[in-house]
Design a protein around this motif. Structure first.
Motif, PDB file in Angstrom:
ATOM      1  N   UNK A   1       0.816  -1.224   0.000  1.00 26.56           N
ATOM      2  CA  UNK A   1       0.000   0.000   0.000  1.00 26.56           C
ATOM      3  C   UNK A   1       0.845   1.268   0.000  1.00 26.56           C
ATOM      4  N   UNK A   2       1.987   1.232   0.691  1.00 21.38           N
ATOM      5  CA  UNK A   2       2.862   2.406   0.729  1.00 21.38           C
ATOM      6  C   UNK A   2       3.474   2.670  -0.640  1.00 21.38           C
ATOM      7  N   UNK A   3       3.820   1.586  -1.361  1.00 20.78           N
ATOM      8  CA  UNK A   3       4.346   1.747  -2.716  1.00 20.78           C
ATOM      9  C   UNK A   3       3.304   2.375  -3.633  1.00 20.78           C
ATOM     10  N   UNK A   4       2.054   1.976  -3.456  1.00 15.00           N
ATOM     11  CA  UNK A   4       0.980   2.525  -4.293  1.00 15.00           C
ATOM     12  C   UNK A   4       0.780   4.016  -4.020  1.00 15.00           C
ATOM     13  N   UNK A   5       0.868   4.382  -2.747  1.00 11.78           N
ATOM     14  CA  UNK A   5       0.746   5.802  -2.394  1.00 11.78           C
ATOM     15  C   UNK A   5       1.900   6.592  -2.991  1.00 11.78           C
ATOM     16  N   UNK A   6       3.095   6.012  -2.911  1.00 10.51           N
ATOM     17  CA  UNK A   6       4.274   6.679  -3.457  1.00 10.51           C
ATOM     18  C   UNK A   6       4.127   6.909  -4.961  1.00 10.51           C
ATOM     19  N   UNK A   7       3.636   5.906  -5.670  1.00  6.72           N
ATOM     20  CA  UNK A   7       3.454   6.035  -7.115  1.00  6.72           C
ATOM     21  C   UNK A   7       2.343   7.032  -7.448  1.00  6.72           C
ATOM     22  N   UNK A   8       1.301   7.024  -6.644  1.00  2.00           N
ATOM     23  CA  UNK A   8       0.191   7.952  -6.875  1.00  2.00           C
ATOM     24  C   UNK A   8       0.656   9.393  -6.717  1.00  2.00           C
ATOM     25  N   UNK A   9       1.432   9.673  -5.659  1.00  5.73           N
ATOM     26  CA  UNK A   9       1.937  11.021  -5.439  1.00  5.73           C
ATOM     27  C   UNK A   9       2.970  11.419  -6.492  1.00  5.73           C
ATOM     28  N   UNK A  10       3.699  10.430  -7.007  1.00  2.62           N
ATOM     29  CA  UNK A  10       4.660  10.733  -8.069  1.00  2.62           C
ATOM     30  C   UNK A  10       3.939  11.136  -9.350  1.00  2.62           C
ATOM     31  N   UNK A  11       2.839  10.463  -9.628  1.00  3.80           N
ATOM     32  CA  UNK A  11       2.078  10.771 -10.842  1.00  3.80           C
ATOM     33  C   UNK A  11       1.233  12.030 -10.696  1.00  3.80           C
ATOM     34  N   UNK A  12       0.800  12.317  -9.472  1.00  3.73           N
ATOM     35  CA  UNK A  12      -0.059  13.480  -9.231  1.00  3.73           C
ATOM     36  C   UNK A  12       0.491  14.262  -8.034  1.00  3.73           C
ATOM     37  N   UNK A  13       1.517  15.082  -8.242  1.00  5.20           N
ATOM     38  CA  UNK A  13       2.166  15.781  -7.124  1.00  5.20           C
ATOM     39  C   UNK A  13       1.272  16.785  -6.408  1.00  5.20           C
ATOM     40  N   UNK A  14       0.153  17.171  -7.023  1.00  4.89           N
ATOM     41  CA  UNK A  14      -0.744  18.129  -6.374  1.00  4.89           C
ATOM     42  C   UNK A  14      -1.612  17.477  -5.307  1.00  4.89           C
ATOM     43  N   UNK A  15      -1.668  16.136  -5.260  1.00  3.20           N
ATOM     44  CA  UNK A  15      -2.531  15.466  -4.290  1.00  3.20           C
ATOM     45  C   UNK A  15      -2.052  15.676  -2.858  1.00  3.20           C
ATOM     46  N   UNK A  16      -0.732  15.629  -2.647  1.00  2.00           N
ATOM     47  CA  UNK A  16      -0.180  15.818  -1.307  1.00  2.00           C
ATOM     48  C   UNK A  16      -0.595  17.139  -0.687  1.00  2.00           C
ATOM     49  N   UNK A  17      -0.314  18.279  -1.358  1.00  2.00           N
ATOM     50  CA  UNK A  17      -0.730  19.566  -0.783  1.00  2.00           C
ATOM     51  C   UNK A  17      -2.243  19.715  -0.664  1.00  2.00           C
TER      52      UNK A  17
END
Length: 344
Positions: free
Chosen positions: A23-39
């Protein structure tokens, strides 16, 4: 008798060789593809927390005030984002904005230049700052940090000399220079025209960076300038264009700043450099270039304003507000380092 293993199908063999993602890898990939999600997550979480701490935080009046406050920093954040996407940085961006607005105001108030012409000259001054920075970076191959550190002092000095250290008030300027500060009511929100101007900038630049060939070249140059050059991209032309384009946006930010503050002086927005960089970093744009977008920067600017307003309404000592923002910046950079290590 020895059992003969049943051969795997190509799909089964591919699944066997492909590493399983946690699950952590999936979150990492998601944030890499969509950097605006974190903020965005941080912004929503901040609003929930501060709304719980103070009943006034989510009121229409406070939201209106925050949107007005964020307009100038958000505009500068667009210009800063474009430059940081190329793995550069602009320490002179606030000084360039002040210089542009001083020319706009002084020409109209003291030299009797028509407001529209003064505005145009101010925009040209801002573009000239981008031309100087971009020329030094591309023509002489100087590091952006050093170049803009030097032009920070140059632009500040020119502004002080030109204005003689004086501040021009809104009443001394024609209406066109104050137009961005005119009130604008949308539903229960009391905004200013400058907010819509900044929103328009975001929509245009987001489209250019995400949907045009030039925008893709900007990302390519920031990700690996040598690889971009070998791929046939005119890297120096792209870099120079970014600085010039950023200069234009700085000029528009100067116009918005006059409307918001109701004045043009050498001491307005003196911390705009750091605020714009903070918004970009918190917004998920990598300081190493090649990853991020302006939407994340908008969220980052809103986070800065939300924290300032929320801590104030929660009666937190103002001395601790820079501490909170500093922690946010460090966390954002640490998160970016983790995201960049995403597995292929």
């Amino acid at each position: 008798m020895t059992d003969i293993a049943t051969p795997l199908s190509p799909e089964e063999e591919l699944e066997r060789l492909t590493p399983r993602l946690t699950p952590l890898d999936r979150i990492q990939r998601l944030l890499h593809a969509h950097p605006e999600l974190g903020p965005l997550i941080v912004l929503v979480g901040s609003c929930v927390v501060f709304g719980f701490l103070s009943s006034r935080f989510l009121t229409a009046n406070n939201i209106s005030l925050m949107l007005q406050q964020v307009s100038v920093v958000a505009a500068l954040g667009v210009a800063q984002t474009m430059i940081i996407l190329t793995a550069g940085i602009d320490l002179s961006i606030g000084a360039a904005m002040i210089l542009a607005q001083l020319y706009m105001a002084q020409l109209a108030a003291n030299n009797h230049v028509a407001g529209a012409i003064a505005l145009l000259i101010g925009l040209l001054v801002a573009i000239a700052t981008g031309v100087l920075n971009g020329g030094l970076v591309t023509r002489f191959r100087l590091p952006p940090f050093i170049v803009t550190l030097g032009t920070l002092s140059i632009f500040t000095s020119i502004g002080l000399v030109y204005s003689k250290g004086q501040t021009t008030q809104a009443s001394q300027m024609p209406h066109i220079l104050n137009w961005a500060g005119d009130p604008l009511k949308i539903g229960s929100l009391n905004l200013i025209n400058g907010v819509l101007v900044v929103l328009a900038i975001y929509l245009v630049i987001n489209y250019i960076l995400g949907r045009t060939q030039w925008g893709r070249h900007v990302y390519a140059v920031g990700d690996d300038v040598e690889a971009a050059r070998l791929a046939g991209i005119r890297t120096n032309r792209v870099l120079f264009g970014v600085y010039v384009f950023a200069g234009l946006i700085v000029g528009i930010a100067a116009w918005v700043s006059i409307g918001y503050t109701g004045a043009a002086g050498p001491n307005t927005a003196v911390d705009a450099n750091l605020q714009s960089i903070t918004a970009v970093v918190i917004g998920g744009t990598s300081l190493f270039g090649g990853r991020g977008n302006v939407i994340g920067t908008l969220f980052g600017a809103l986070i800065v304003v939300a924290f300032t307003s929320g801590l104030t309404l929660a009666n937190v000592n103002g001395l601790y507000q820079p501490l909170a923002l500093g922690i946010l910046v460090i966390d954002a950079v640490a998160l970016d380092q983790w995201i960049r290590r995403v597995k292929g």
